[in-house]
Design a protein around this motif. Sequence first.
Motif, PDB file in Angstrom:
ATOM      1  N   LEU B 151       0.836  -1.210   0.000  1.00  0.00           N
ATOM      2  CA  LEU B 151       0.000   0.000   0.000  1.00  0.00           C
ATOM      3  C   LEU B 151       0.867   1.255   0.000  1.00  0.00           C
ATOM      4  N   MET B 154       2.252   1.878  -3.352  1.00  0.00           N
ATOM      5  CA  MET B 154       1.229   2.378  -4.265  1.00  0.00           C
ATOM      6  C   MET B 154       0.946   3.860  -4.014  1.00  0.00           C
ATOM      7  N   ILE B 155       0.908   4.236  -2.739  1.00  0.00           N
ATOM      8  CA  ILE B 155       0.664   5.658  -2.449  1.00  0.00           C
ATOM      9  C   ILE B 155       1.769   6.488  -3.086  1.00  0.00           C
ATOM     10  N   SER B 158       2.030   5.442  -7.291  1.00  0.00           N
ATOM     11  CA  SER B 158       0.840   5.492  -8.138  1.00  0.00           C
ATOM     12  C   SER B 158      -0.014   6.713  -7.863  1.00  0.00           C
ATOM     13  N   VAL B 159      -0.307   6.944  -6.569  1.00  0.00           N
ATOM     14  CA  VAL B 159      -1.201   8.055  -6.257  1.00  0.00           C
ATOM     15  C   VAL B 159      -0.446   9.382  -6.328  1.00  0.00           C
ATOM     16  N   ARG B 162       2.081   8.820  -9.988  1.00  0.00           N
ATOM     17  CA  ARG B 162       1.484   8.207 -11.184  1.00  0.00           C
ATOM     18  C   ARG B 162       2.528   7.614 -12.138  1.00  0.00           C
ATOM     19  N   TRP B 163       3.569   7.053 -11.566  1.00  0.00           N
ATOM     20  CA  TRP B 163       4.596   6.415 -12.397  1.00  0.00           C
ATOM     21  C   TRP B 163       4.207   4.984 -12.747  1.00  0.00           C
ATOM     22  N   LEU B 164       3.607   4.325 -11.783  1.00  0.00           N
ATOM     23  CA  LEU B 164       3.284   2.900 -11.969  1.00  0.00           C
ATOM     24  C   LEU B 164       1.830   2.673 -11.576  1.00  0.00           C
ATOM     25  N   PRO B 165       1.190   1.663 -12.145  1.00  0.00           N
ATOM     26  CA  PRO B 165      -0.216   1.433 -11.805  1.00  0.00           C
ATOM     27  C   PRO B 165      -0.403   0.983 -10.353  1.00  0.00           C
ATOM     28  N   ALA B 166      -1.521   1.399  -9.774  1.00  0.00           N
ATOM     29  CA  ALA B 166      -1.860   0.980  -8.409  1.00  0.00           C
ATOM     30  C   ALA B 166      -2.521  -0.390  -8.493  1.00  0.00           C
ATOM     31  N   GLY B 167      -1.751  -1.367  -8.843  1.00  0.00           N
ATOM     32  CA  GLY B 167      -2.312  -2.711  -8.966  1.00  0.00           C
ATOM     33  C   GLY B 167      -3.104  -2.861 -10.248  1.00  0.00           C
TER      34      GLY B 167
END
Lengths: 502, 313
Positions: B151, B154-155, B158-159, B162-167
Amino acid sequence: MKKLLALLCALCLLVPAFALAEEDTIVFGGTEPTYLEPNAPAIGGPEIHAVEQINEGLVRMSSDGVTVEPLLATDWTISEDGLTYTFNLVPGVVFSDGTPVKGEDWEWSLYRARDTETSEYRFIAEPIDTVEATDSQVVITLKAPNGAFLAELCSFNMVLGCKAYAESMTEEEYIMNPMGTGAYMLKEWNHGNYVLLEKNPNYRNADQVKTQYIKFQTVEDDNTRLMQLQSGQIDIMGDIPASLMDVVRNSEGLTLETFESTQIRYLLLNTTIEPFSDINVRKALVKGINRDEIAEVVYGEFGGATASVLSAAHTKYINTDLEVVPYDPEGAKADLEAAGYPDGIEFTLYASPNEVYQQIAIMLQSQLAPAGFKVNIVTEDGGTIYEHAQNLELEACMFQWSDDYYDPSEVLGWICDYDQSSAWFTGLNDVELDELQAAALIEQDDEKRVEMYKELQQRVYDNYNVIPLFHNSFAYAYNNSVQGLAVDTFSNYYCENIFKAE
Amino acid sequence: MRRLNYILKRLLQMLPVLLVVTIMTFLMIHLIPGDPARIMAGEKARPDAVEAMRVKLGLNKPLWEQYGIYLKNLLTLDLGTSMKFSRPVVEMIRERLPVTVALTLFSTFLGLLFALPLGYLAGIQKDRMADHAIRISTLIAIAMPSFWVGLLLMILFSVNHRWLPAGGWDNTNLFTEFKCLILPAFTQSLMTAAILIRDMRNSVVDIIRQDYVDFAKSKGLSAGAVRRRHIIRNSMVSTVTLLSMRMAALLGGSVIIETVFALPGIGKLTYDAISARDYTVVQSVVFLFALLVLVVTLLTDILYSFLDPRVEF
C-alpha cells in the motif's frame, strides 16, 4: 548488469506510466461477477450491475426507488381480480445482434425466471402461473393475487432474453454470454481481470448513449480500489466501506455520493433453545442494547438506529409508531432477575470475520455486561454461520438484509414465514403471524395492505426474535469528470446516460 | 546412468506422496464446515433451489463415491469443472498461472539481485558497520507486513507520482504487464532477499574460515578467483535450497500480494475457491502445487551435483 538496470530505468521513463481510463470507456472498480445472467446461481451486486446494462424487463423501478416506470412495455392493465396483467409492448425492439423480439422470447424468459432450478431468485417469479405473449402484448396470469407483483417485475431477473440464441448453446455457455435489448452488450470477459461491455448498436435509443464502453475491472481490495480511483485508473468505485468514506470525501478530484440504502444489520435470537426460548429473556436483552451507540461507532454519520425491521425505502409501509427501546442496563438486569435469572445469563454470539460484525459483537458484549449478560463471541466464516443458523443450532447470530425491490413482502416474508426460513433462523413458529403475512401478500386494497404490513412489523417487534440494530447509507465515488450516473436506493446503477466530460 | 536411476527412483517415490495429498486435500476441504450447495446457490435461495444445486454438483453422493470420481478423473488428467464458475479448471489455471509465474520469476530475480552482493558483503564484513546495517535492514524487511509495504509503495508511486499502476493487470501488451509487476514483485522480493541475505551471510562467514580458502589464497590465486570459485560457489549450496523452497512457495501464489495488487493469479484463485468451497478448484490447485513442489525439490537435488561435485547419488 548495470547496463540492464539502466535500460530498464530508461524504458520506464520513456513510456507513459500506465493506461489511464480512456475517454470513451468508463471503468468501474469492484468484485468480479461469477456469471452474467440473472437466473444463474448466487447473483449479487457485481452480477446485477452488469446484467442491468445488458437485459431489460417490461417495467423498471424509476431512480426515485418508489415508482414503477415502463421499459419494454408502454403501458399495462391489471384485471379486477388481480390475477391477469396485460402489457403492451414497445414496437420494433430488437436484440443486440439484430434479431427482432418475438412473443415466444417473453414466454421463454419469464418461465425461465420461474423454473430455473438453481436460480437464487426464482421465488420472485413464483407467483406466475402462465405467460402468453404475442409480438405486441404480454399477458401474465398469476396463481393468486399478489400486491407485490408489479414491483417484483422490476427485479433484475424478470428480464428478456433471446430464446433462439440461448438454445443455440449450453446452459453453462449462456450464463456467461447473455444477450439482451439493453443499452450495452457483452464484448469481452477476461476472467479474473475485467468484463467489458460495448454500446449496443441496435439499442432503440442508441443515439442517446454517450459512452462506447463500460468496463468492470476486478479490484477487490478496498484500499487498492481507492488508490486506483485516486490515480485515475478507474472512474467509479462502488461499495465504499464506512472507514474510507471520509478519505474519499477529502480527496481532490473525487466526488463521494451517499444514499440511504436498504441494508439493515439484525441480531437473531434462536427461540427454540435456551436461554432465548423465554421471551422475557429476549425482552431483557433488547433493553441492554444501545443501538444508537452501535450505529454511531460503526457508521458514524452514515448510520442510525432502527426500530422497525423495514428499511426506510419502503416509505408508506413503515410503522412509525415503533420506537427504538432505550438503553437501560439496570432495567434489563431487573427484568432478567424477574424472569428467574438472578445470576445473569451466558450465551454465545456468532460473528463472521467481517469488520462490521466484529465491531457490533464487541459492542454488544460490553453493553450487555452490566445488564447481566455474559456474551461469548465466536468468529466463524459467514457460510459456516449460515449453515448452523439455518439448522437452528446457534443461540444468537447476526445477518444483514438488503431489499431487491420496492415492496415489504420480500423481507417480511423472510422474517415471518416459518416455511421460508424458520422465521429467519429464529425458529419462532407463530401461526397467526404466518397467516397475516400470507394475507397481506394477496391483499388488493392498498390501504388495507399498508395496515397489514404495519401490523406485521408491530408483531415482530413484540416477539423480540429478530432485532434490527441499525441501518446505514451506501456510498460510491467517482472521478469529477464522470457525469450522468444515477443510483437508486436498491443499488441499481443506471448507466445509459453516463459519460465523461472533457 | 547412476543419475538417471536416481531420478527414476525419486519419480516413483512421488506417487504415494501424491496419493496422500489427494486424500488429505479431499478430506480437508470436505470436512471444514460450510455447505457448498448453499454458497453456490446464494444467500437468499430457497431450500429447493439449494437442493437442486446439491444434486447438480453431485454433492448428494456419498463421500467415498465423490472421492472415487475425483481420483478417476485425475488419472485421466481431467481436473473437472469449477463448481462455482462452471468452467473447466484447467482453463482457469491456465489463465491464472502465467501471472503468478511471471511474478515469482521477477520477484526471485529481484531478490537474488539484492541478496547475492549484500549477503556476501555482510559475510566478509562480519561485525563491521556494513554487516550491522544489512542485518538490521533484513530484520525490518522480514517484520514489515507485505500488504502494508504494498500500500505504501502504491501511495508513493501510483497516487502521488502516477509512475506505476496501483495494482491491476493491464494485459494490453508485454510492457504494460511488466509495469503491473514491478511494485508487487518488489514487495515480494523484500522478504525473499531478506531470508537469502541472512543465509548467504552465515555461509560466507563459515566458508572464509575454511582451510581450502586459505590454501587457495596461499597458492597465489587472485582475490577475485578465490571469491568466485571457492567462497561464493560453496556458499550457494544452502542458498539454492532456500531459494528453491521459497520459489515453490511463491509459485503457489501469494494471496496477500495478489489481492492487494489486484492481480489475477493462482493465489487469489485458490483463496476464492476455498472461501466458496469450490471443491474441484481447490483439489486441483493443491494437487498441482504438491506436484510442483516435488519436482522443484528434485531439480534442486540434481542441481547440487553440479554446484558441488562432492555430492553423489
